[in-house]
Design a protein around this motif. Structure first.
Motif, PDB file in Angstrom:
ATOM      1  N   THR A 128       6.882 -27.117   6.883  1.00  0.00           N
ATOM      2  CA  THR A 128       5.985 -26.837   5.850  1.00  0.00           C
ATOM      3  C   THR A 128       4.663 -27.361   5.908  1.00  0.00           C
ATOM      4  N   GLU A 129       5.609 -28.449   6.764  1.00  0.00           N
ATOM      5  CA  GLU A 129       4.046 -29.271   7.724  1.00  0.00           C
ATOM      6  C   GLU A 129       2.331 -28.488   8.753  1.00  0.00           C
ATOM      7  N   PRO A 130       1.510 -28.522   8.663  1.00  0.00           N
ATOM      8  CA  PRO A 130       0.579 -28.367   9.779  1.00  0.00           C
ATOM      9  C   PRO A 130       0.528 -27.528  10.995  1.00  0.00           C
ATOM     10  N   LYS A 131       0.746 -26.167  11.299  1.00  0.00           N
ATOM     11  CA  LYS A 131       1.110 -26.034  12.149  1.00  0.00           C
ATOM     12  C   LYS A 131       0.470 -26.616  13.823  1.00  0.00           C
ATOM     13  N   ASN A 132      -0.330 -26.901  13.791  1.00  0.00           N
ATOM     14  CA  ASN A 132      -0.989 -28.099  15.119  1.00  0.00           C
ATOM     15  C   ASN A 132      -0.453 -29.098  14.937  1.00  0.00           C
ATOM     16  N   TYR A 133       0.170 -30.018  14.269  1.00  0.00           N
ATOM     17  CA  TYR A 133       0.845 -31.387  13.950  1.00  0.00           C
ATOM     18  C   TYR A 133       2.306 -30.799  14.240  1.00  0.00           C
ATOM     19  N   LEU A 134       2.496 -29.762  14.323  1.00  0.00           N
ATOM     20  CA  LEU A 134       4.377 -29.778  14.400  1.00  0.00           C
ATOM     21  C   LEU A 134       4.215 -29.252  15.997  1.00  0.00           C
ATOM     22  N   GLU A 135       3.294 -28.240  16.828  1.00  0.00           N
ATOM     23  CA  GLU A 135       3.223 -27.661  17.573  1.00  0.00           C
ATOM     24  C   GLU A 135       2.796 -29.178  19.181  1.00  0.00           C
ATOM     25  N   LYS A 136       1.780 -30.329  18.212  1.00  0.00           N
ATOM     26  CA  LYS A 136       1.766 -31.451  19.249  1.00  0.00           C
ATOM     27  C   LYS A 136       2.766 -32.056  19.292  1.00  0.00           C
ATOM     28  N   CYS A 137       3.867 -32.272  18.684  1.00  0.00           N
ATOM     29  CA  CYS A 137       4.989 -33.464  18.066  1.00  0.00           C
ATOM     30  C   CYS A 137       6.330 -32.117  19.227  1.00  0.00           C
ATOM     31  N   LYS A 138       6.050 -31.467  19.326  1.00  0.00           N
ATOM     32  CA  LYS A 138       7.261 -30.672  19.823  1.00  0.00           C
ATOM     33  C   LYS A 138       6.745 -30.733  21.000  1.00  0.00           C
ATOM     34  N   ARG A 139       5.343 -30.876  21.722  1.00  0.00           N
ATOM     35  CA  ARG A 139       5.003 -31.685  23.157  1.00  0.00           C
ATOM     36  C   ARG A 139       5.488 -32.791  23.340  1.00  0.00           C
ATOM     37  N   TYR A 140       4.966 -33.496  21.982  1.00  0.00           N
ATOM     38  CA  TYR A 140       5.156 -35.290  22.732  1.00  0.00           C
ATOM     39  C   TYR A 140       7.461 -35.529  22.875  1.00  0.00           C
ATOM     40  N   LEU A 141       7.744 -34.474  22.440  1.00  0.00           N
ATOM     41  CA  LEU A 141       9.222 -33.846  22.348  1.00  0.00           C
ATOM     42  C   LEU A 141       9.821 -33.460  23.635  1.00  0.00           C
ATOM     43  N   VAL A 142       8.724 -32.452  24.366  1.00  0.00           N
ATOM     44  CA  VAL A 142       9.031 -31.890  25.830  1.00  0.00           C
ATOM     45  C   VAL A 142       8.909 -33.379  26.672  1.00  0.00           C
ATOM     46  N   HIS A 143       7.798 -34.226  26.015  1.00  0.00           N
ATOM     47  CA  HIS A 143       7.629 -35.233  26.792  1.00  0.00           C
ATOM     48  C   HIS A 143       8.690 -36.734  26.877  1.00  0.00           C
ATOM     49  N   CYS A 144       9.289 -36.627  25.959  1.00  0.00           N
ATOM     50  CA  CYS A 144      10.367 -37.701  26.091  1.00  0.00           C
ATOM     51  C   CYS A 144      11.301 -37.022  26.728  1.00  0.00           C
ATOM     52  N   ASP A 145      11.690 -36.270  26.059  1.00  0.00           N
ATOM     53  CA  ASP A 145      12.930 -36.011  27.411  1.00  0.00           C
ATOM     54  C   ASP A 145      13.024 -35.962  28.939  1.00  0.00           C
ATOM     55  N   TYR A 146      11.330 -35.671  28.842  1.00  0.00           N
ATOM     56  CA  TYR A 146      10.963 -35.126  30.809  1.00  0.00           C
ATOM     57  C   TYR A 146      10.999 -36.641  31.294  1.00  0.00           C
ATOM     58  N   ALA A 147      10.298 -37.490  30.294  1.00  0.00           N
ATOM     59  CA  ALA A 147      10.490 -39.157  31.220  1.00  0.00           C
ATOM     60  C   ALA A 147      11.882 -39.660  30.479  1.00  0.00           C
ATOM     61  N   ALA A 148      12.369 -40.144  29.786  1.00  0.00           N
ATOM     62  CA  ALA A 148      13.812 -40.085  30.148  1.00  0.00           C
ATOM     63  C   ALA A 148      14.632 -39.147  31.633  1.00  0.00           C
ATOM     64  N   THR A 149      14.805 -38.356  32.225  1.00  0.00           N
ATOM     65  CA  THR A 149      15.593 -38.210  33.065  1.00  0.00           C
ATOM     66  C   THR A 149      14.520 -38.394  33.921  1.00  0.00           C
ATOM     67  N   HIS A 150      13.601 -38.264  34.480  1.00  0.00           N
ATOM     68  CA  HIS A 150      12.650 -38.295  35.335  1.00  0.00           C
ATOM     69  C   HIS A 150      12.847 -39.997  35.838  1.00  0.00           C
ATOM     70  N   MET A 151      12.596 -40.856  34.726  1.00  0.00           N
ATOM     71  CA  MET A 151      11.697 -42.402  34.965  1.00  0.00           C
ATOM     72  C   MET A 151      12.177 -43.518  35.953  1.00  0.00           C
ATOM     73  N   ASP A 152      13.747 -42.685  36.411  1.00  0.00           N
ATOM     74  CA  ASP A 152      14.921 -43.523  36.506  1.00  0.00           C
ATOM     75  C   ASP A 152      14.476 -43.168  38.340  1.00  0.00           C
ATOM     76  N   ASN A 153      13.552 -42.346  38.270  1.00  0.00           N
ATOM     77  CA  ASN A 153      13.490 -41.904  40.175  1.00  0.00           C
ATOM     78  C   ASN A 153      12.336 -42.124  40.412  1.00  0.00           C
ATOM     79  N   PRO A 154      11.379 -43.525  40.126  1.00  0.00           N
ATOM     80  CA  PRO A 154       9.856 -43.642  40.306  1.00  0.00           C
ATOM     81  C   PRO A 154       9.550 -42.944  41.366  1.00  0.00           C
TER      82      PRO A 154
END
Length: 638
Positions: A128-154
């Motif tokens: 029930t939180e504001p849609k714009n905040y929810l969408e932004k945080c979902k993108r951050y979660l995508v970034h978190c997963d991307y970083a966890a996968t790719h930082m080991d191959n700099p």
């Protein structure tokens, strides 16, 4: 920030439902802090709330208010983590889900992807939180997963901090370099009183080192006005930049253009309503000849808050309607700071939406065989980090990158600082096609005075004009960009003079180095001569190669513009073979050129032709490079 802060705090005060049962002393300090908030005594309020939690360490609402104050007022992110973290530990179902969102964002901006994901994952369960905040945080979660996968191959880079004579301000960003890498322009943001303003600065190389940066020109920078995010043409003669003015509560940014003659910049002019909309238009990137522009805009018709757009100028200098780069490049997020490489085949830009490491990351895409942009690729860690990577510039040869990056500071990141860096560009995020340049001065051959002339670069394989620049009206200097794996004809043209042509065959030449080429134009008079350097035949044959048509068409134009002239077309060969065969071949080749001219409207009575065989060499016939110069077609005024 300070102007809107009281409204935020008062709304948060009103949202407090009740105070938990605490000691009377803690409650008294809390009430004092609330009154101090109402009086806008922010520092005093922080001290009173801190007294409350020192008395009652589990005073959850006091911790909550401290977290808010540290986030919105003094930007003490350590305080945010301490007090919002305490709130969550005391109540895993706290009434305001924003504590998880704010904590997630704070950890995200610190590069702590594990903690960020933990708190953001909790927040997105509050549907029930504001849609714009929810969408932004979902993108951050995508970034978190991307970083966890790719930082080991700099990506292997070694960023070099540009010298202090360049990085001498708190904030400098958006670097741009001329094709010969002798001039660096960038934006500087400085505080004047209670406000910050942007100006454009320039540094020039002295003995191979960047010199002391200084304001580019009083004609461009103005007091108390924001001028910034600029792009300079390959020859350093055209500058497009952003001017932002305050209109009500909004910053309206438009693109302006200025031209350099000699050492002076012209008064900037707006690029007009076709380029500039009623919305934010900024962050330009010019093509080498200054005839195509990429920029970021918030205008309607895009896919997100800011999109990247492109416009081309016609032969009269009028800019066409901007085109959106499409949904592979642009997203529902923010795409900014485009940089088009001089080859026009590689595009870099910054985005907060495409998968990355948080905040703004830098991306690359290429032109495919259908002239469309490919799917963007993240430049990788550590070019991109959890900090804001907002712009990048790649040199023409593709060897070096310049970029600006947010720097961490010892005062817990309370002060934003942006510095300029350079590094050797790794191949895996490199350009599709390298570029070099030809530069020099155009002179009047009779008195060696510098003159203005059109310098046209033609792709001989396609017959298309790749760029047209003018030599400087005052000093005669010019620069054109050349791309690898191409065959070019260069034509230097001025009314009243014999034109000059040169050829650059990077399809067969093994070197791809910058070319220094001064050009001496001869006034039209009897005996004046043009060597047609872009006329090609197969060995021992006289049929014109299609690559010859660009040169021949310019000769047709020259003769049409000077209809009183009569000319001789002469053919010449090297000394390989029998003299009588060389004489016959040179005559046939000259005749082929005359046939083309006549077929394209030049009266036959204006043209003579003659073959000279190997009788008039212009270079020794002792090696192939010089023999090539002897194999030529010339046009002489009779």
């Amino acid at each position: 920030m300070l102007r809107i802060f009281p409204i935020v705090i008062l709304l948060l005060i009103a949202s407090i439902a009740k105070i938990s049962a605490q000691s009377k002393k803690a409650r008294k300090q809390y009430d004092i802090a609330i009154e101090q908030l109402k009086s806008r005594k922010w520092d005093d309020a922080i001290k009173s709330f801190e007294k409350a939690v020192s008395i009652a360490p589990d005073f959850i609402d006091a911790h909550y208010q401290l977290g808010i104050l540290h986030k919105a007022y003094d930007r003490d992110m350590g305080g945010v983590k301490t007090h919002f973290g305490k709130v969550i530990s005391l109540d895993s179902n706290f009434k305001n889900p924003a504590v998880w969102r704010v904590l997630g964002e704070v950890y995200m901006h610190e590069g702590n992807y594990f903690e960020a994901k933990k708190h953001l994952s909790k927040y997105v369960t509050f549907t029930t939180e504001p849609k714009n905040y929810l969408e932004k945080c979902k993108r951050y979660l995508v970034h978190c997963d991307y970083a966890a996968t790719h930082m080991d191959n700099p990506v292997k880079i070694n960023p070099k901090f540009l010298p202090s004579q360049v990085n001498k301000h708190t904030k400098q960003y958006f670097p741009a370099v001329t094709a010969d890498e002798q001039q660096l322009v960038f934006t500087v943001r400085e505080r004047i009183g209670f406000q910050e303003f942007e100006d454009i600065y320039i540094s020039k190389k002295i003995n191979g080192e960047w010199g002391f940066a200084e304001p580019i020109s009083d004609a461009i920078n103005s007091p108390y006005v924001n001028e910034g995010t600029c792009s300079i043409s390959a020859d350093g003669k055209t500058l497009v930049f952003t001017i932002c003015t305050q209109q009500g509560n909004n910053n309206n940014c438009d693109l302006f253009i200025s031209y350099k003659q000699g050492n002076e910049w012209s008064k900037p002019k707006s690029m007009g309503q076709t380029i500039n909309s009623p919305f934010w238009d900024s962050q330009p990137s010019l093509s080498p000849d200054g005839k195509t522009i990429f920029f970021s805009s918030r205008r309607p018709g895009g896919y997100g808050e800011e999109d990247i757009w492109m416009s081309k100028a016609d032969e009269n200098g009028h800019w066409g309607l901007p085109e959106n780069l499409g949904d592979l490049v642009n997203t529902s997020g923010r795409e900014v700071a485009p940089f088009i490489h001089p080859s026009m085949s590689t595009l870099y830009f910054s985005s907060d939406y495409h998968p990355g490491y948080g905040s703004f990351d830098l991306f690359i895409c290429y032109k495919d065989t259908m002239n469309n942009w490919t799917e963007p690729k993240n430049l990788g860690y550590p070019i991109n980090t959890h900090l804001e990577e907002s712009s990048i510039f790649i040199t023409a040869d593709g060897k070096k990158a310049y970029f600006s990056a947010e720097a961490t500071t010892k005062d817990n990141a309370k002060t934003e600082r942006y510095f300029l860096y350079e590094f050797d560009l790794p191949q895996e995020v490199g350009i599709k096609q390298k570029s070099t340049y030809a530069k020099g001065t155009v002179y009047n051959k009779e008195d060696n005075s510098p003159i203005e002339a059109n310098v046209e670069l033609i792709n001989l394989r396609t017959g298309k004009v790749e760029s047209i620049v003018k030599s400087d009206k005052i000093n005669g200097q010019y620069l054109v960009v050349l791309n690898e794996n191409s065959h070019y004809g260069l034509f230097v043209i001025r009314q009243g003079y014999m034109y000059k042509s040169h050829t650059f065959d990077f399809e067969t030449e093994t070197t791809f180095d910058p070319v220094n080429l001064d050009v001496f134009l001869e006034p039209i008079k009897k005996g004046a001569m043009i060597t047609l350097n872009n006329i090609f035949f197969e060995t021992g044959k006289y049929k014109l190669d299609k690559k010859s048509f660009s040169e021949l068409d310019r000769l047709v134009n020259f003769l049409n513009q000077n209809q009183s002239l009569k000319v001789e077309i002469s053919g010449h060969t090297d000394n390989i073979g029998m003299k009588q065969n060389n004489m016959a071949l040179s005559t046939k080749r000259a005749e082929s050129v005359v046939d083309y001219l006549v077929e394209n409207g030049i009266p036959a009575e204006r043209i003579q032709y003659k073959g000279y065989g190997d009788n008039l060499p212009v270079a020794p016939n002792d090696e192939e490079a010089s023999r090539k110069l002897n194999r030529r077609i010339e046009c002489k005024i009779l």
